[in-house]
Design an enzyme around this catalytic site. Structure first.
Site, short mmCIF file in Angstrom:
data_model
loop_
_atom_site.label_atom_id
_atom_site.label_comp_id
_atom_site.label_asym_id
_atom_site.label_seq_id
_atom_site.Cartn_x
_atom_site.Cartn_y
_atom_site.Cartn_z
N ASP A 80 -23.29 -23.61 19.02
CA ASP A 80 -24.29 -24.29 19.72
C ASP A 80 -25.06 -24.78 18.10
O ASP A 80 -24.75 -24.65 17.27
CB ASP A 80 -25.25 -23.34 20.30
N ASP A 139 -28.12 -24.16 17.82
CA ASP A 139 -29.55 -23.31 17.53
C ASP A 139 -30.65 -24.18 18.17
O ASP A 139 -30.43 -24.51 19.43
CB ASP A 139 -29.77 -22.80 16.11
N1 LIG Z 1 -27.99 -19.95 17.73
C1 LIG Z 1 -27.39 -18.78 17.23
N2 LIG Z 1 -28.33 -17.87 16.74
C2 LIG Z 1 -27.69 -16.65 16.23
N3 LIG Z 1 -26.54 -16.23 16.69
C3 LIG Z 1 -25.97 -17.02 17.34
N4 LIG Z 1 -24.48 -16.73 17.64
C4 LIG Z 1 -24.30 -17.97 18.28
N5 LIG Z 1 -25.02 -18.99 18.21
C5 LIG Z 1 -26.31 -18.50 17.66
#
Ligand SMILES: Nc1ncnc2[nH]cnc12
Ligand SMILES: CSC[C@H]1O[C@H](OP(=O)(O)O)[C@H](O)[C@@H]1O
Length: 303
Positions: free
Chosen positions: A219, A221
């Site tokens: 992703d 974030d």
């Molecule tokens: N955005 C994110 N923040 C922290 N850990 C994650 N693991 C996968 N995506 C994450």
């Protein structure tokens, strides 16, 4: 399945993160669930063998079924158990968020640096209560393992984009970051984010085990304009493909790691041997007997 077999010659371990709960295509020799001086590991450790006879330990970081949150992972027991099996190299997998436009979901990232944003609630050292030591941690990973992984990926995962030499920030969680935090990490030069690399990598260092994390982006974030903020559904949507790619990578990587171990060409494997003996600072006359006894489980004869 054999449960009571004692294994002491398992040189390579794989720690699977979110979405990677088992290895495939290897002959399973048995499972172990050792009680270390720091408790039991996250789950039973599965011992398998490659067609060439290399033994591999597999441990699901959050347990098979994902029942441990990132702060609950018994990292000391995990690393101690692997060390006691004879492990010299850990290949750790992690699902991460991307903090950079060019790192897309499903890309793989090999980090070379770490920034700690955990909150001090995770036990993060084997050296306490009467034996003090300070491990070097300027370079948390193994550059020779990183190079080997990138090389294997070219043939094992031709469709996957790999990014090398990146900075990973480790947050406490389990809630995801705020937008302000996400922007702050970008301004700090961080490229990817997870909740798992610490204290796992520090403890591996203290146990003199070479450690490299392989990060799989799921992703963006919550910093990217026009993109929905990260949620578990979005992460899960990419875990299946990432896990399949990880398995392809491992199908060739383990054998290459075995050869590299035989040739003594892995940088930190060589450098770490004996290093903790010289990192200890406590006067031998002042060392606590119980603490020494616990340490003998991972570093026999040192303290
Ligand atoms: N955005 C994110 N923040 C922290 N850990 C994650 N693991 C996968 N995506 C994450
Ligand atoms: C499921 S999203 C957050 C979760 O995923 C990562 O786990 P792992 O590193 O074990 O793959 C991240 O670190 C968080 O624990």
């Amino acid at each position: 399945m054999a449960e009571n077999t004692i294994f002491t010659d398992v040189k390579v371990a794989v720690i699977g993160g979110s979405g990677l709960y088992a290895l495939e295509g290897l002959q399973v020799l048995g499972e172990v669930n050792p009680l270390t001086p720091w408790g039991h590991p996250s789950d039973k450790i599965v011992i398998s063998q490659t067609p060439h006879g290399t033994k591999v330990a597999f441990l699901a970081r959050h347990g098979r079924g994902h029942y441990l949150n990132p702060s609950e992972v018994p990292a000391r027991a995990n690393i101690a158990a692997l060390k006691h099996l004879g492990v010299e190299v850990i290949l750790a997998f992690s699902a991460v968020g991307s903090l950079r436009e060019e790192i897309a979901p499903r890309d793989f990232v090999i980090p070379s640096q770490v920034i700690d944003r955990t909150k001090g609630i995770r036990p993060s050292t084997f050296f306490e209560k009467g034996v003090v030591a300070h491990a070097m941690f300027a370079d948390p990973f193994d550059t020779s393992l990183a190079a080997l992984i990138a090389d294997v990926a070219k043939t094992a995962c031709p469709g996957v984009k790999f990014h090398e030499n990146k900075t990973l920030v480790c947050m406490e969680g389990p809630q995801f970051s705020t937008r302000a935090e996400s922007h702050m990490y970008r301004s700090w030069g961080c490229d990817i984010i997870n909740m798992s690399v610490l204290p796992e990598s520090k403890l591996a260092r203290e146990a003199e085990i070479a450690y490299q994390m392989v990060c799989m982006s799921t992703d963006y974030d919550c910093w990217r304009e026009g993109e929905e903020a990260v949620n578990v559904e979005a992460v899960i949507a990419n875990l299946g493909q990432n896990s399949a790619n990880a398995k392809n990578l491992l199908s060739q990587l383990i054998q290459r790691v075995e050869v590299a171990l035989e040739q003594k060409s892995l940088k930190t494997v060589n450098e770490l041997k004996g290093s903790m003996k010289f990192s200890g600072i406590t006067d031998p006359a002042k060392r606590d007997g119980e603490a020494c006894k616990k340490l003998a489980y991972i570093l026999p004869g040192y303290f």
